[in-house]
Write an enzyme that holds these catalytic residues in place. Structure first.
Site, PDB file in Angstrom:
ATOM      1  N   ASP A 177     -45.518  11.297 -70.185  1.00 35.60           N
ATOM      2  CA  ASP A 177     -46.040  12.214 -71.197  1.00 35.60           C
ATOM      3  C   ASP A 177     -47.543  11.995 -71.149  1.00 35.60           C
ATOM      4  O   ASP A 177     -48.034  10.952 -71.599  1.00 35.60           O
ATOM      5  CB  ASP A 177     -45.493  11.886 -72.585  1.00 35.60           C
ATOM      6  N   HIS A 178     -48.275  12.939 -70.566  1.00 29.48           N
ATOM      7  CA  HIS A 178     -49.677  12.634 -70.260  1.00 29.48           C
ATOM      8  C   HIS A 178     -50.513  12.408 -71.521  1.00 29.48           C
ATOM      9  O   HIS A 178     -51.572  11.807 -71.458  1.00 29.48           O
ATOM     10  CB  HIS A 178     -50.300  13.680 -69.336  1.00 29.48           C
ATOM     11  N   HIS A 240     -44.955  15.906 -76.873  1.00 35.23           N
ATOM     12  CA  HIS A 240     -46.326  15.425 -77.105  1.00 35.23           C
ATOM     13  C   HIS A 240     -46.588  15.113 -78.585  1.00 35.23           C
ATOM     14  O   HIS A 240     -47.091  14.044 -78.923  1.00 35.23           O
ATOM     15  CB  HIS A 240     -47.351  16.448 -76.632  1.00 35.23           C
TER      16      HIS A 240
END
Ligand code: NAP
Length: 485
Positions: A177-178, A240
Protein backbone atom coordinates in the site's frame (compact mmCIF):
# COMPACT_ATOMS: atom_id res chain seq x y z
CA UNK A 1 20.75 17.38 7.46
CA UNK A 2 22.04 14.62 5.17
CA UNK A 3 20.17 11.34 5.35
CA UNK A 4 22.23 8.21 5.83
CA UNK A 5 22.15 5.61 3.07
CA UNK A 6 22.83 2.04 4.10
CA UNK A 7 23.31 -0.22 1.07
CA UNK A 8 21.09 -3.29 0.94
CA UNK A 9 22.34 -6.80 0.25
CA UNK A 10 22.90 -7.90 -3.35
CA UNK A 11 19.62 -9.04 -4.90
CA UNK A 12 17.89 -10.45 -7.96
CA UNK A 13 14.58 -8.63 -8.41
CA UNK A 14 12.25 -10.07 -11.04
CA UNK A 15 9.55 -7.63 -12.14
CA UNK A 16 6.68 -9.61 -13.66
CA UNK A 17 4.93 -7.03 -15.82
CA UNK A 18 8.28 -5.29 -16.34
CA UNK A 19 6.99 -3.67 -19.54
CA UNK A 20 3.78 -2.34 -17.95
CA UNK A 21 2.73 1.11 -16.83
CA UNK A 22 3.49 0.70 -13.12
CA UNK A 23 6.94 -0.73 -13.79
CA UNK A 24 7.83 2.12 -16.14
CA UNK A 25 6.32 4.94 -14.09
CA UNK A 26 7.12 3.88 -10.54
CA UNK A 27 9.14 0.73 -9.96
CA UNK A 28 12.06 1.29 -12.36
CA UNK A 29 12.41 5.03 -11.54
CA UNK A 30 12.38 4.16 -7.81
CA UNK A 31 15.13 1.58 -8.30
CA UNK A 32 17.14 4.03 -10.39
CA UNK A 33 16.97 6.66 -7.65
CA UNK A 34 18.10 4.17 -5.04
CA UNK A 35 20.94 3.18 -7.37
CA UNK A 36 21.98 6.84 -7.66
CA UNK A 37 21.75 7.23 -3.88
CA UNK A 38 24.21 4.36 -3.46
CA UNK A 39 21.72 2.06 -1.79
CA UNK A 40 21.55 -0.53 -4.54
CA UNK A 41 24.80 -2.51 -4.64
CA UNK A 42 26.58 -3.05 -7.94
CA UNK A 43 25.95 -6.81 -7.76
CA UNK A 44 22.17 -6.20 -7.76
CA UNK A 45 20.19 -7.26 -10.80
CA UNK A 46 16.74 -6.42 -12.10
CA UNK A 47 15.07 -8.85 -14.48
CA UNK A 48 12.03 -7.66 -16.41
CA UNK A 49 9.57 -10.42 -17.27
CA UNK A 50 6.49 -10.34 -19.50
CA UNK A 51 5.04 -12.18 -22.50
CA UNK A 52 6.33 -9.71 -25.12
CA UNK A 53 9.39 -10.96 -26.90
CA UNK A 54 12.32 -8.62 -26.28
CA UNK A 55 16.04 -9.15 -26.21
CA UNK A 56 17.85 -7.84 -23.12
CA UNK A 57 19.19 -4.86 -25.12
CA UNK A 58 15.73 -3.94 -26.36
CA UNK A 59 14.39 -4.02 -22.80
CA UNK A 60 17.34 -1.92 -21.59
CA UNK A 61 16.29 0.69 -24.15
CA UNK A 62 12.74 0.60 -22.72
CA UNK A 63 14.13 1.09 -19.21
CA UNK A 64 16.36 3.98 -20.36
CA UNK A 65 13.36 5.67 -21.98
CA UNK A 66 11.24 5.19 -18.85
CA UNK A 67 13.93 6.78 -16.66
CA UNK A 68 14.30 9.73 -19.02
CA UNK A 69 10.51 10.20 -19.11
CA UNK A 70 9.68 9.70 -15.44
CA UNK A 71 12.84 10.79 -13.63
CA UNK A 72 13.99 13.35 -16.17
CA UNK A 73 16.38 16.23 -15.59
CA UNK A 74 20.13 15.90 -15.02
CA UNK A 75 19.64 12.81 -12.95
CA UNK A 76 18.50 10.78 -15.92
CA UNK A 77 21.29 12.05 -18.15
CA UNK A 78 24.06 11.18 -15.76
CA UNK A 79 26.55 8.35 -16.18
CA UNK A 80 24.56 6.65 -13.48
CA UNK A 81 21.90 5.74 -16.01
CA UNK A 82 24.29 3.53 -17.96
CA UNK A 83 25.51 1.96 -14.73
CA UNK A 84 21.91 1.24 -13.78
CA UNK A 85 20.94 -0.16 -17.15
CA UNK A 86 23.93 -2.55 -17.00
CA UNK A 87 22.10 -4.25 -14.13
CA UNK A 88 18.99 -4.92 -16.25
CA UNK A 89 18.06 -8.20 -17.91
CA UNK A 90 14.85 -9.54 -19.49
CA UNK A 91 13.09 -12.88 -19.86
CA UNK A 92 10.02 -13.63 -21.94
CA UNK A 93 7.65 -15.40 -19.53
CA UNK A 94 3.99 -16.27 -19.66
CA UNK A 95 2.35 -16.39 -16.22
CA UNK A 96 -0.21 -18.84 -17.56
CA UNK A 97 2.01 -20.92 -19.81
CA UNK A 98 5.30 -22.78 -19.88
CA UNK A 99 7.27 -20.20 -21.86
CA UNK A 100 10.37 -18.80 -20.27
CA UNK A 101 10.24 -20.42 -16.84
CA UNK A 102 13.28 -22.65 -17.28
CA UNK A 103 15.26 -19.70 -18.60
CA UNK A 104 14.25 -17.57 -15.62
CA UNK A 105 15.21 -20.38 -13.22
CA UNK A 106 18.62 -20.52 -14.89
CA UNK A 107 19.21 -16.81 -14.36
CA UNK A 108 18.69 -16.82 -10.60
CA UNK A 109 21.92 -16.61 -8.61
CA UNK A 110 22.66 -18.37 -5.35
CA UNK A 111 23.68 -16.35 -2.32
CA UNK A 112 21.65 -13.22 -2.94
CA UNK A 113 18.15 -12.07 -2.01
CA UNK A 114 15.48 -13.15 -4.49
CA UNK A 115 12.42 -10.93 -4.81
CA UNK A 116 9.53 -11.26 -7.25
CA UNK A 117 7.40 -8.20 -7.92
CA UNK A 118 3.93 -9.10 -9.24
CA UNK A 119 3.22 -5.99 -11.29
CA UNK A 120 0.56 -7.73 -13.37
CA UNK A 121 -3.23 -8.00 -13.21
CA UNK A 122 -4.33 -9.56 -9.88
CA UNK A 123 -5.92 -12.46 -11.78
CA UNK A 124 -2.35 -13.62 -12.51
CA UNK A 125 -1.02 -13.52 -8.92
CA UNK A 126 -1.99 -17.14 -8.22
CA UNK A 127 -0.53 -18.38 -11.53
CA UNK A 128 2.78 -16.64 -10.85
CA UNK A 129 3.02 -17.97 -7.29
CA UNK A 130 2.27 -21.48 -8.48
CA UNK A 131 4.85 -21.42 -11.30
CA UNK A 132 7.61 -19.81 -9.25
CA UNK A 133 7.13 -22.60 -6.77
CA UNK A 134 6.77 -25.38 -9.35
CA UNK A 135 9.99 -24.38 -11.16
CA UNK A 136 11.94 -24.21 -7.90
CA UNK A 137 12.77 -20.54 -8.47
CA UNK A 138 11.99 -19.43 -4.92
CA UNK A 139 14.10 -20.23 -1.89
CA UNK A 140 12.80 -20.06 1.67
CA UNK A 141 14.14 -16.52 1.94
CA UNK A 142 12.54 -15.32 -1.31
CA UNK A 143 9.91 -12.59 -1.19
CA UNK A 144 6.94 -11.79 -3.38
CA UNK A 145 5.49 -8.31 -3.72
CA UNK A 146 1.84 -8.02 -4.65
CA UNK A 147 0.17 -4.87 -5.91
CA UNK A 148 -3.27 -3.56 -5.22
CA UNK A 149 -6.13 -4.31 -5.58
CA UNK A 150 -5.89 -7.18 -3.12
CA UNK A 151 -9.25 -8.78 -3.81
CA UNK A 152 -12.54 -7.20 -4.65
CA UNK A 153 -14.31 -8.20 -1.44
CA UNK A 154 -13.71 -10.44 1.57
CA UNK A 155 -14.31 -13.68 -0.34
CA UNK A 156 -11.87 -12.86 -3.16
CA UNK A 157 -9.23 -11.48 -0.76
CA UNK A 158 -9.49 -14.66 1.32
CA UNK A 159 -9.21 -16.83 -1.79
CA UNK A 160 -6.12 -14.89 -2.91
CA UNK A 161 -4.53 -15.18 0.55
CA UNK A 162 -5.20 -18.92 0.49
CA UNK A 163 -3.68 -19.31 -2.99
CA UNK A 164 -0.53 -17.39 -2.06
CA UNK A 165 -0.29 -19.30 1.22
CA UNK A 166 -0.10 -22.59 -0.71
CA UNK A 167 3.31 -21.54 -2.01
CA UNK A 168 4.67 -18.83 0.33
CA UNK A 169 4.71 -18.18 4.07
CA UNK A 170 3.08 -14.98 5.31
CA UNK A 171 6.59 -13.72 6.16
CA UNK A 172 7.47 -13.86 2.45
CA UNK A 173 4.42 -11.92 1.19
CA UNK A 174 4.68 -8.13 0.84
CA UNK A 175 1.28 -6.54 0.07
CA UNK A 176 1.98 -3.02 -1.11
CA UNK A 177 0.00 0.00 0.00
CA UNK A 178 2.15 2.84 -1.25
CA UNK A 179 0.60 5.27 1.26
CA UNK A 180 2.47 3.40 3.98
CA UNK A 181 5.77 4.23 2.29
CA UNK A 182 5.28 7.98 2.53
CA UNK A 183 7.72 9.89 4.72
CA UNK A 184 4.96 11.61 6.66
CA UNK A 185 3.12 8.40 7.41
CA UNK A 186 6.20 7.10 9.17
CA UNK A 187 6.65 10.45 10.79
CA UNK A 188 3.16 10.07 12.17
CA UNK A 189 4.44 7.12 14.18
CA UNK A 190 7.59 9.03 15.19
CA UNK A 191 5.52 11.98 16.34
CA UNK A 192 3.06 9.86 18.28
CA UNK A 193 5.47 7.40 19.85
CA UNK A 194 8.74 9.36 19.93
CA UNK A 195 7.42 12.39 21.82
CA UNK A 196 5.80 12.77 25.21
CA UNK A 197 3.85 15.81 24.08
CA UNK A 198 1.03 14.30 22.04
CA UNK A 199 0.31 10.81 23.33
CA UNK A 200 -1.30 11.86 26.66
CA UNK A 201 -3.78 13.96 24.65
CA UNK A 202 -4.36 11.33 21.94
CA UNK A 203 -7.77 10.07 23.05
CA UNK A 204 -11.46 10.91 23.18
CA UNK A 205 -11.03 13.05 26.28
CA UNK A 206 -9.00 15.66 24.37
CA UNK A 207 -9.64 14.95 20.69
CA UNK A 208 -12.95 16.24 19.38
CA UNK A 209 -12.73 14.44 16.06
CA UNK A 210 -10.32 13.35 13.34
CA UNK A 211 -10.60 14.05 9.61
CA UNK A 212 -8.81 12.12 6.89
CA UNK A 213 -9.01 13.60 3.40
CA UNK A 214 -7.47 12.17 0.24
CA UNK A 215 -8.52 14.51 -2.58
CA UNK A 216 -7.48 14.12 -6.21
CA UNK A 217 -7.91 16.54 -9.09
CA UNK A 218 -7.66 13.83 -11.73
CA UNK A 219 -10.66 11.92 -13.02
CA UNK A 220 -10.72 8.22 -13.81
CA UNK A 221 -8.73 8.84 -17.00
CA UNK A 222 -7.78 5.67 -18.85
CA UNK A 223 -8.70 3.46 -15.87
CA UNK A 224 -12.47 3.86 -16.44
CA UNK A 225 -13.24 0.22 -17.08
CA UNK A 226 -11.42 -1.00 -13.96
CA UNK A 227 -12.60 1.90 -11.80
CA UNK A 228 -16.26 1.48 -12.66
CA UNK A 229 -16.16 -2.01 -11.12
CA UNK A 230 -14.38 -0.72 -8.04
CA UNK A 231 -15.37 2.84 -7.07
CA UNK A 232 -13.88 5.04 -4.38
CA UNK A 233 -14.72 2.61 -1.56
CA UNK A 234 -12.76 -0.29 -3.03
CA UNK A 235 -10.07 1.78 -4.77
CA UNK A 236 -9.18 4.13 -1.90
CA UNK A 237 -11.24 3.86 1.30
CA UNK A 238 -10.86 0.14 2.11
CA UNK A 239 -7.08 0.30 1.70
CA UNK A 240 -5.33 3.71 1.76
CA UNK A 241 -7.66 5.62 4.08
CA UNK A 242 -8.09 2.55 6.28
CA UNK A 243 -4.32 2.27 6.69
CA UNK A 244 -4.08 5.95 7.67
CA UNK A 245 -6.93 5.49 10.13
CA UNK A 246 -5.10 2.55 11.69
CA UNK A 247 -1.86 4.46 12.17
CA UNK A 248 -3.58 7.47 13.69
CA UNK A 249 -5.78 5.41 16.03
CA UNK A 250 -3.68 2.41 17.04
CA UNK A 251 -2.27 1.76 20.51
CA UNK A 252 1.50 2.08 20.90
CA UNK A 253 3.05 -1.22 19.79
CA UNK A 254 5.55 -2.69 22.28
CA UNK A 255 8.26 -2.28 19.67
CA UNK A 256 8.65 -1.07 16.11
CA UNK A 257 8.58 -4.48 14.53
CA UNK A 258 6.36 -5.78 11.76
CA UNK A 259 4.03 -8.00 13.72
CA UNK A 260 3.80 -5.72 16.76
CA UNK A 261 2.73 -2.80 14.52
CA UNK A 262 0.39 -4.90 12.41
CA UNK A 263 -1.25 -6.51 15.45
CA UNK A 264 -2.17 -3.04 16.72
CA UNK A 265 -3.50 -1.93 13.32
CA UNK A 266 -5.63 -5.05 13.11
CA UNK A 267 -7.18 -4.31 16.52
CA UNK A 268 -8.28 -0.90 15.23
CA UNK A 269 -10.00 -2.39 12.17
CA UNK A 270 -11.73 -5.01 14.30
CA UNK A 271 -12.95 -2.33 16.73
CA UNK A 272 -14.65 -0.33 13.96
CA UNK A 273 -18.43 -0.22 14.26
CA UNK A 274 -20.57 -0.94 11.22
CA UNK A 275 -21.16 2.39 9.48
CA UNK A 276 -24.79 3.41 9.38
CA UNK A 277 -26.20 4.14 5.90
CA UNK A 278 -27.00 7.77 6.78
CA UNK A 279 -23.33 8.25 7.72
CA UNK A 280 -22.18 7.47 4.17
CA UNK A 281 -22.25 9.94 1.26
CA UNK A 282 -21.37 8.79 -2.23
CA UNK A 283 -20.89 11.13 -5.17
CA UNK A 284 -20.16 11.18 -8.88
CA UNK A 285 -18.41 14.08 -10.64
CA UNK A 286 -20.16 15.96 -13.42
CA UNK A 287 -18.73 17.29 -16.68
CA UNK A 288 -16.96 20.65 -16.49
CA UNK A 289 -17.76 23.22 -19.23
CA UNK A 290 -17.31 20.64 -21.94
CA UNK A 291 -13.63 20.66 -20.94
CA UNK A 292 -13.60 17.47 -18.88
CA UNK A 293 -16.10 14.65 -19.31
CA UNK A 294 -18.30 13.68 -16.38
CA UNK A 295 -17.71 10.41 -14.54
CA UNK A 296 -20.21 8.32 -16.49
CA UNK A 297 -18.79 9.38 -19.83
CA UNK A 298 -15.21 8.85 -18.65
CA UNK A 299 -16.12 5.40 -17.32
CA UNK A 300 -17.95 4.54 -20.55
CA UNK A 301 -21.06 3.59 -18.60
CA UNK A 302 -23.97 6.05 -19.00
CA UNK A 303 -26.00 4.38 -16.23
CA UNK A 304 -23.13 3.83 -13.79
CA UNK A 305 -23.94 4.00 -10.10
CA UNK A 306 -20.29 3.69 -9.06
CA UNK A 307 -19.02 6.42 -6.72
CA UNK A 308 -16.04 8.61 -7.61
CA UNK A 309 -16.36 10.19 -4.15
CA UNK A 310 -17.13 8.80 -0.72
CA UNK A 311 -17.34 10.39 2.71
CA UNK A 312 -18.26 8.58 5.89
CA UNK A 313 -18.32 8.86 9.64
CA UNK A 314 -16.66 5.98 11.45
CA UNK A 315 -16.50 5.04 15.12
CA UNK A 316 -13.92 2.95 16.90
CA UNK A 317 -15.40 1.13 19.86
CA UNK A 318 -12.55 0.97 22.34
CA UNK A 319 -11.48 2.82 25.49
CA UNK A 320 -9.30 5.32 23.70
CA UNK A 321 -11.74 6.44 21.04
CA UNK A 322 -15.28 5.85 22.32
CA UNK A 323 -17.27 8.94 21.33
CA UNK A 324 -14.69 10.45 18.92
CA UNK A 325 -15.90 10.41 15.31
CA UNK A 326 -13.50 9.80 12.44
CA UNK A 327 -14.63 11.55 9.26
CA UNK A 328 -13.06 10.08 6.13
CA UNK A 329 -13.43 11.34 2.57
CA UNK A 330 -11.82 10.73 -0.77
CA UNK A 331 -12.76 11.66 -4.30
CA UNK A 332 -11.71 12.44 -7.83
CA UNK A 333 -11.93 15.71 -9.76
CA UNK A 334 -11.96 17.74 -6.55
CA UNK A 335 -10.75 21.29 -6.12
CA UNK A 336 -7.16 20.41 -5.22
CA UNK A 337 -4.82 17.48 -4.84
CA UNK A 338 -4.38 17.16 -1.14
CA UNK A 339 -4.01 14.35 1.38
CA UNK A 340 -4.23 15.49 4.98
CA UNK A 341 -5.02 13.99 8.36
CA UNK A 342 -6.34 16.57 10.85
CA UNK A 343 -6.57 15.84 14.53
CA UNK A 344 -8.98 18.46 15.88
CA UNK A 345 -8.62 18.90 19.64
CA UNK A 346 -11.44 20.01 21.92
CA UNK A 347 -11.89 23.63 22.90
CA UNK A 348 -10.43 24.73 26.22
CA UNK A 349 -13.02 23.84 28.91
CA UNK A 350 -13.49 27.45 29.93
CA UNK A 351 -12.51 30.67 28.20
CA UNK A 352 -11.08 33.24 30.56
CA UNK A 353 -11.25 35.71 27.65
CA UNK A 354 -15.03 35.67 27.41
CA UNK A 355 -17.38 34.65 24.62
CA UNK A 356 -16.24 37.46 22.30
CA UNK A 357 -12.78 35.82 22.03
CA UNK A 358 -14.50 33.05 20.04
CA UNK A 359 -13.77 29.34 19.97
CA UNK A 360 -10.26 28.19 19.27
CA UNK A 361 -9.34 24.56 18.89
CA UNK A 362 -5.84 23.24 18.35
CA UNK A 363 -5.49 21.27 15.15
CA UNK A 364 -2.60 18.99 14.29
CA UNK A 365 -2.49 18.56 10.51
CA UNK A 366 -0.36 15.90 8.94
CA UNK A 367 0.05 16.60 5.19
CA UNK A 368 0.89 13.63 3.06
CA UNK A 369 0.82 15.39 -0.29
CA UNK A 370 1.76 17.76 -1.68
CA UNK A 371 4.51 19.33 0.48
CA UNK A 372 4.72 16.61 3.10
CA UNK A 373 4.83 18.16 6.54
CA UNK A 374 3.14 18.79 9.84
CA UNK A 375 1.35 21.87 11.15
CA UNK A 376 0.11 22.52 14.65
CA UNK A 377 -2.46 25.27 14.86
CA UNK A 378 -2.13 27.12 18.16
CA UNK A 379 -4.04 30.05 19.59
CA UNK A 380 -2.17 33.25 20.43
CA UNK A 381 -3.03 36.85 21.14
CA UNK A 382 -3.52 38.95 18.04
CA UNK A 383 -0.49 41.24 17.93
CA UNK A 384 -0.84 44.95 18.75
CA UNK A 385 -2.64 47.09 21.27
CA UNK A 386 -6.39 47.12 21.82
CA UNK A 387 -7.46 44.32 24.07
CA UNK A 388 -7.24 40.60 24.12
CA UNK A 389 -8.20 39.25 20.75
CA UNK A 390 -7.19 35.69 19.90
CA UNK A 391 -6.01 34.29 16.57
CA UNK A 392 -5.00 30.84 15.40
CA UNK A 393 -1.56 30.61 13.85
CA UNK A 394 0.23 27.59 12.44
CA UNK A 395 3.47 26.20 13.80
CA UNK A 396 4.64 24.78 10.52
CA UNK A 397 7.19 22.09 9.83
CA UNK A 398 7.47 21.50 6.13
CA UNK A 399 10.04 18.73 5.90
CA UNK A 400 11.75 20.07 2.80
CA UNK A 401 12.49 23.36 4.63
CA UNK A 402 13.12 21.94 8.08
CA UNK A 403 15.64 19.37 6.88
CA UNK A 404 17.45 21.83 4.62
CA UNK A 405 18.57 21.54 1.01
CA UNK A 406 21.09 18.75 1.74
CA UNK A 407 18.23 16.57 2.92
CA UNK A 408 16.87 16.58 -0.64
CA UNK A 409 13.37 15.42 -1.42
CA UNK A 410 12.20 12.56 0.77
CA UNK A 411 12.42 9.27 -1.14
CA UNK A 412 9.34 8.32 -3.08
CA UNK A 413 7.15 5.72 -1.35
CA UNK A 414 8.13 3.04 -3.86
CA UNK A 415 11.84 3.65 -3.22
CA UNK A 416 11.44 3.02 0.47
CA UNK A 417 9.08 0.06 0.08
CA UNK A 418 11.18 -1.80 -2.49
CA UNK A 419 14.29 -1.38 -0.32
CA UNK A 420 12.28 -2.70 2.65
CA UNK A 421 11.39 -5.77 0.59
CA UNK A 422 15.08 -6.41 -0.05
CA UNK A 423 15.89 -5.81 3.63
CA UNK A 424 13.10 -8.20 4.61
CA UNK A 425 11.22 -5.63 6.68
CA UNK A 426 7.43 -6.07 6.50
CA UNK A 427 6.45 -3.26 8.89
CA UNK A 428 5.07 -1.05 6.12
CA UNK A 429 3.22 -3.83 4.31
CA UNK A 430 -0.27 -5.14 4.98
CA UNK A 431 -0.67 -8.54 6.55
CA UNK A 432 -3.28 -10.94 5.13
CA UNK A 433 -5.56 -10.73 8.18
CA UNK A 434 -5.53 -6.90 8.06
CA UNK A 435 -6.69 -6.91 4.45
CA UNK A 436 -9.44 -9.39 5.23
CA UNK A 437 -10.62 -7.39 8.26
CA UNK A 438 -10.76 -4.22 6.15
CA UNK A 439 -12.94 -6.01 3.58
CA UNK A 440 -15.15 -7.38 6.36
CA UNK A 441 -15.75 -3.74 7.37
CA UNK A 442 -16.34 -2.45 3.81
CA UNK A 443 -18.43 -5.30 2.36
CA UNK A 444 -21.68 -4.67 4.31
CA UNK A 445 -21.64 -1.00 3.28
CA UNK A 446 -21.28 -1.91 -0.39
CA UNK A 447 -23.94 -4.63 -0.07
CA UNK A 448 -26.23 -2.13 1.66
CA UNK A 449 -26.14 0.60 -0.98
CA UNK A 450 -26.33 -1.99 -3.76
CA UNK A 451 -29.44 -3.58 -2.20
CA UNK A 452 -31.06 -0.16 -1.70
CA UNK A 453 -30.31 0.71 -5.33
CA UNK A 454 -28.67 3.99 -4.28
CA UNK A 455 -27.33 6.30 -6.92
CA UNK A 456 -24.39 8.57 -6.01
CA UNK A 457 -25.07 12.31 -5.61
CA UNK A 458 -23.77 14.44 -8.46
CA UNK A 459 -21.05 16.98 -7.64
CA UNK A 460 -19.35 19.65 -9.69
CA UNK A 461 -15.88 18.92 -11.00
CA UNK A 462 -13.43 21.19 -9.21
CA UNK A 463 -15.59 21.42 -6.08
CA UNK A 464 -15.12 19.95 -2.58
CA UNK A 465 -17.61 17.16 -3.32
CA UNK A 466 -21.36 16.76 -2.89
CA UNK A 467 -23.19 19.06 -0.51
CA UNK A 468 -24.50 16.05 1.40
CA UNK A 469 -20.96 15.47 2.63
CA UNK A 470 -20.94 18.98 4.13
CA UNK A 471 -24.19 18.13 5.89
CA UNK A 472 -22.66 14.97 7.34
CA UNK A 473 -20.48 17.19 9.57
CA UNK A 474 -22.86 20.15 9.84
CA UNK A 475 -25.39 17.86 11.55
CA UNK A 476 -22.74 17.25 14.24
CA UNK A 477 -21.95 20.98 14.59
CA UNK A 478 -18.63 20.52 12.77
CA UNK A 479 -17.18 21.37 9.36
CA UNK A 480 -14.70 19.82 6.98
CA UNK A 481 -11.39 21.59 6.80
CA UNK A 482 -10.68 23.21 3.43
CA UNK A 483 -9.13 21.20 0.61
CA UNK A 484 -6.06 23.26 -0.26
CA UNK A 485 -3.19 22.46 -2.59
P1 NAP B 1 -0.29 -2.84 -17.47
O1 NAP B 1 0.29 -1.56 -17.92
O2 NAP B 1 -1.47 -3.42 -18.16
O3 NAP B 1 0.90 -3.93 -17.50
C1 NAP B 1 0.66 -5.30 -17.33
C2 NAP B 1 1.97 -6.06 -17.48
O4 NAP B 1 1.72 -7.44 -17.30
C3 NAP B 1 2.63 -5.90 -18.83
O5 NAP B 1 4.04 -5.86 -18.67
C4 NAP B 1 2.22 -7.19 -19.54
O6 NAP B 1 3.15 -7.47 -20.56
C5 NAP B 1 2.30 -8.17 -18.39
N1 NAP B 1 1.48 -9.37 -18.58
C6 NAP B 1 0.17 -9.45 -18.96
N2 NAP B 1 -0.22 -10.74 -19.04
C7 NAP B 1 0.87 -11.49 -18.71
C8 NAP B 1 1.10 -12.88 -18.61
N3 NAP B 1 0.16 -13.81 -18.89
N4 NAP B 1 2.33 -13.29 -18.24
C9 NAP B 1 3.32 -12.41 -17.97
N5 NAP B 1 3.15 -11.08 -18.04
C10 NAP B 1 1.94 -10.62 -18.40
O7 NAP B 1 -0.67 -2.81 -15.92
P2 NAP B 1 -0.09 -1.82 -14.79
O8 NAP B 1 -0.85 -0.55 -14.82
O9 NAP B 1 1.40 -1.78 -14.91
O10 NAP B 1 -0.54 -2.58 -13.46
C11 NAP B 1 0.15 -3.71 -12.96
C12 NAP B 1 -0.41 -4.05 -11.57
O11 NAP B 1 -0.18 -2.95 -10.70
C13 NAP B 1 -1.92 -4.29 -11.53
O12 NAP B 1 -2.18 -5.25 -10.52
C14 NAP B 1 -2.50 -2.95 -11.09
O13 NAP B 1 -3.72 -3.10 -10.43
C15 NAP B 1 -1.41 -2.50 -10.13
N6 NAP B 1 -1.34 -1.05 -9.95
C16 NAP B 1 -1.04 -0.23 -10.99
C17 NAP B 1 -0.96 1.14 -10.79
C18 NAP B 1 -0.60 2.08 -11.91
O14 NAP B 1 -0.48 3.28 -11.62
N7 NAP B 1 -0.40 1.63 -13.11
C19 NAP B 1 -1.20 1.68 -9.52
C20 NAP B 1 -1.48 0.81 -8.47
C21 NAP B 1 -1.54 -0.56 -8.69
P3 NAP B 1 2.83 -8.47 -21.78
O15 NAP B 1 1.50 -8.08 -22.34
O16 NAP B 1 3.96 -8.28 -22.70
O17 NAP B 1 2.80 -9.83 -21.19
Amino acid sequence: MVSRVIPVEPFDLVIFGGTGDLARRKILPALFRRFCAGQMPHEARIIGAARSRHGADEYKATVRAAIVEFVGGNEAQSDALEGFVDRIDYVTVDARGTDGWAELAGKMRDGCVRAFYFSVAPALFGDLAERIHHHGIATEQSRIVVEKPFGNDLATARALNDTLAEHFDEGQIYRIDHYLGKETVQNLMAIRFGNMLFEPLWNSQYVDHIQITVAETVGVGGRGEYYDKAGAMRDMMQNHLMQLLCLIAMEPPAKFDPDAVRDEKLKVIRALDAVEPHHIVRGQYQALDGEHPGYREAAGNPRSSTESYIALKAHISNWRWAGTPFYLRTGKRLVARSSVISVVFKDAPHSIFGAEAGRHANVLSIRLQPNEGITLQVTIKEPGPGGMRLVDVPLDMTFAEALGPEGGDPPDAYERLIMDVIRGNQTLFMRGDEVEAAWAWADPMIAGWTARGEVPKPYESGSVGPDHAEQLLRRDGRAWRGIKP
